[in-house]
Design a protein around this motif. Structure first.
Motif, PDB file in Angstrom:
ATOM      1  N   LEU A   1      -3.869   7.452  -0.272  1.00 28.85           N
ATOM      2  CA  LEU A   1      -2.637   7.957   0.332  1.00 28.85           C
ATOM      3  C   LEU A   1      -1.734   6.817   0.788  1.00 28.85           C
ATOM      4  CD1 LEU A   1      -4.006  10.966   2.428  1.00 28.85           C
ATOM      5  CD2 LEU A   1      -2.949  11.011   0.165  1.00 28.85           C
ATOM      6  N   GLN A   2      -2.327   5.760   1.347  1.00 30.03           N
ATOM      7  CA  GLN A   2      -1.530   4.617   1.783  1.00 30.03           C
ATOM      8  C   GLN A   2      -0.872   3.929   0.585  1.00 30.03           C
ATOM      9  OE1 GLN A   2      -0.802   3.660   4.968  1.00 30.03           O
ATOM     10  NE2 GLN A   2       0.597   2.235   3.948  1.00 30.03           N
ATOM     11  N   SER A   3      -1.612   3.774  -0.513  1.00 34.19           N
ATOM     12  CA  SER A   3      -1.038   3.166  -1.715  1.00 34.19           C
ATOM     13  C   SER A   3       0.087   4.030  -2.277  1.00 34.19           C
ATOM     14  CB  SER A   3      -2.133   2.973  -2.778  1.00 34.19           C
ATOM     15  OG  SER A   3      -3.138   2.100  -2.309  1.00 34.19           O
ATOM     16  N   LEU A   4      -0.092   5.339  -2.193  1.00 35.62           N
ATOM     17  CA  LEU A   4       0.944   6.248  -2.659  1.00 35.62           C
ATOM     18  C   LEU A   4       2.193   6.140  -1.785  1.00 35.62           C
ATOM     19  CD1 LEU A   4       1.527   8.399  -4.783  1.00 35.62           C
ATOM     20  CD2 LEU A   4       0.623  10.114  -3.205  1.00 35.62           C
ATOM     21  N   ALA A   5       1.986   5.973  -0.471  1.00 35.10           N
ATOM     22  CA  ALA A   5       3.129   5.782   0.435  1.00 35.10           C
ATOM     23  C   ALA A   5       3.892   4.511   0.079  1.00 35.10           C
ATOM     24  CB  ALA A   5       2.638   5.724   1.882  1.00 35.10           C
ATOM     25  N   GLU A   6       3.170   3.450  -0.284  1.00 36.09           N
ATOM     26  CA  GLU A   6       3.829   2.199  -0.673  1.00 36.09           C
ATOM     27  C   GLU A   6       4.610   2.370  -1.979  1.00 36.09           C
ATOM     28  OE1 GLU A   6       0.616  -0.542  -0.806  1.00 36.09           O
ATOM     29  OE2 GLU A   6       0.303  -0.543   1.366  1.00 36.09           O
ATOM     30  N   LEU A   7       4.091   3.201  -2.882  1.00 37.68           N
ATOM     31  CA  LEU A   7       4.803   3.464  -4.129  1.00 37.68           C
ATOM     32  C   LEU A   7       6.098   4.224  -3.859  1.00 37.68           C
ATOM     33  CD1 LEU A   7       4.947   3.470  -7.228  1.00 37.68           C
ATOM     34  CD2 LEU A   7       3.582   5.579  -7.191  1.00 37.68           C
ATOM     35  N   VAL A   8       6.032   5.237  -2.990  1.00 33.64           N
ATOM     36  CA  VAL A   8       7.235   5.992  -2.653  1.00 33.64           C
ATOM     37  C   VAL A   8       8.238   5.092  -1.930  1.00 33.64           C
ATOM     38  CG1 VAL A   8       8.151   7.981  -1.387  1.00 33.64           C
ATOM     39  CG2 VAL A   8       5.953   8.159  -2.554  1.00 33.64           C
ATOM     40  N   ARG A   9       7.739   4.160  -1.118  1.00 32.09           N
ATOM     41  CA  ARG A   9       8.642   3.217  -0.442  1.00 32.09           C
ATOM     42  C   ARG A   9       9.339   2.313  -1.465  1.00 32.09           C
ATOM     43  NH1 ARG A   9       5.614   1.730   3.262  1.00 32.09           N
ATOM     44  NH2 ARG A   9       6.636   2.759   5.028  1.00 32.09           N
TER      45      ARG A   9
END
Length: 354
Positions: free
Chosen positions: A282-290
């Protein structure tokens, strides 16, 4: 965003005031008996003022159609004889029925109103009143359209892009809060992220409305005839579609995780061994969306999220021997993450290549 909206509202107010003044002046100088009803010209100008030029065209046209239907209905009553309380009431009732047609749009309110005004105010002079009423309203609509298209016709693309940015930030915060919750002492103390379904849905609705208005504001707008602006409108539409899908999947993840933590109706249980890989995913996905939000997303931006998803899949395979894989919340999260990555690859990377 507030300053942008306020500026647009102030501009619309100034143009409406100018349109009303010009329509009133011209209405006083209309030929024939139309100059006896100059007050309808400012009304026509006012009802035709909209946030977009095409919106003004649509509202003005619908208003005139509704007005015409109302006048024709009143004429039909007059042909039957002198109006009385029964015929006037029936005519207004029929006007209300006609106003229920969805295609009339903004003009639906004017069907019964025009009928009533012609029959009561027009009276024995109904022919002159009907002509003056229609001509003055038409004059006002034309004045409103001319002023709206010649004086800084609004382009609301910036507002749409701001809404899209805000929507992505909402998703980033949601993903980061869920990732953090999975690393806290079990069960997590803060649970505000579990109740944000309505917030995410409202964000998407706001974006959808802003993108629709931006698309409308570019139609027949002389300020919009630049290829870069049309490209940005298409990108905004693509971002909206991607955000809608991503939001759906993140809402699914939210429901699964909140149910597994606080024992929802599905009886899901997230094991301790899966908490860390799910959190990392989930954290990696948040970085992708950022990266998407900051405009620096590329093929390499997906590496972190893809690797984290791979680690989660490996952990799921190990946990499969200890329980049911189908009911494992980690499997549901992995599936939604894979869907999100697919949506972003197709929507963002494909658009950049084209």
């Amino acid at each position: 965003m507030k300053s942008t909206v306020t500026g647009q509202r102030l501009l619309l107010a100034a143009k409406a005031a100018l349109a009303v003044g010009v329509a009133w002046f011209l209405g006083l100088h209309m030929p024939g008996t139309a100059d006896d009803y100059p007050y309808y010209a400012p009304l026509g100008a006012l009802v035709s003022m909209s946030a977009t030029f095409m919106g003004s065209v649509r509202v003005g046209f619908q208003t005139l159609i509704g007005l015409t239907l109302g006048i024709l209905l009143a004429v039909g009553v007059l042909l039957l004889g002198t109006p009385n309380i029964v015929t006037i009431s029936l005519a207004v009732g029929v006007g209300v029925l006609l106003a229920g047609q969805p295609r009339l749009g903004a003009g639906k309110e004017y069907v019964p109103v025009a009928t009533l005004l012609v029959l009561i105010i027009g009276g024995s002079n109904a022919d002159a009143f009907s002509a003056g009423y229609a001509l003055q309203m038409g004059l006002g609509v034309v004045v409103g359209l001319v002023i709206n298209v010649t004086i800084f016709p609004p382009l609301t693309l910036d507002d749409a892009r701001l809404h899209i940015s805000r929507g992505r930030q909402v998703l980033i915060g949601q993903l980061e809060d869920m990732a953090k919750a999975l690393t806290e002492q079990w069960p997590p103390k803060h649970e505000d992220w579990a109740g944000r379904h309505d917030v995410m849905a409202a964000s998407v609705n706001e974006i959808r409305g802003a993108v629709h208005e931006a698309r409308e504001s570019h139609k027949a707008n002389p300020r919009a005839y630049r290829r870069s602006r049309h490209r940005l409108v298409r990108e905004s539409q693509g971002d909206l579609e991607a955000l809608e899908n991503v939001t759906i999947y993140i809402r699914d993840i939210t429901e699964v995780l909140s149910g597994s933590i606080w024992h929802g109706p599905l009886e899901l249980h997230l094991t301790a061994e899966l908490s860390e890989p799910v959190s990392d995913c989930l954290q990696s996905l948040a970085e992708l969306v950022r990266a998407w939000e900051e405009g620096r997303i590329d093929v390499e931006s997906f590496d972190g999220a893809s690797d984290a998803l791979g680690r989660l899949t490996t952990a799921l395979a190990s946990a499969n021997g200890e329980g049911s894989f189908a009911l494992n919340p980690g499997a549901a999260v992995a599936l939604d993450v894979q869907r999100i990555l697919t949506v972003l690859r197709h929507s963002v990377l494909d658009d950049d290549e084209s």
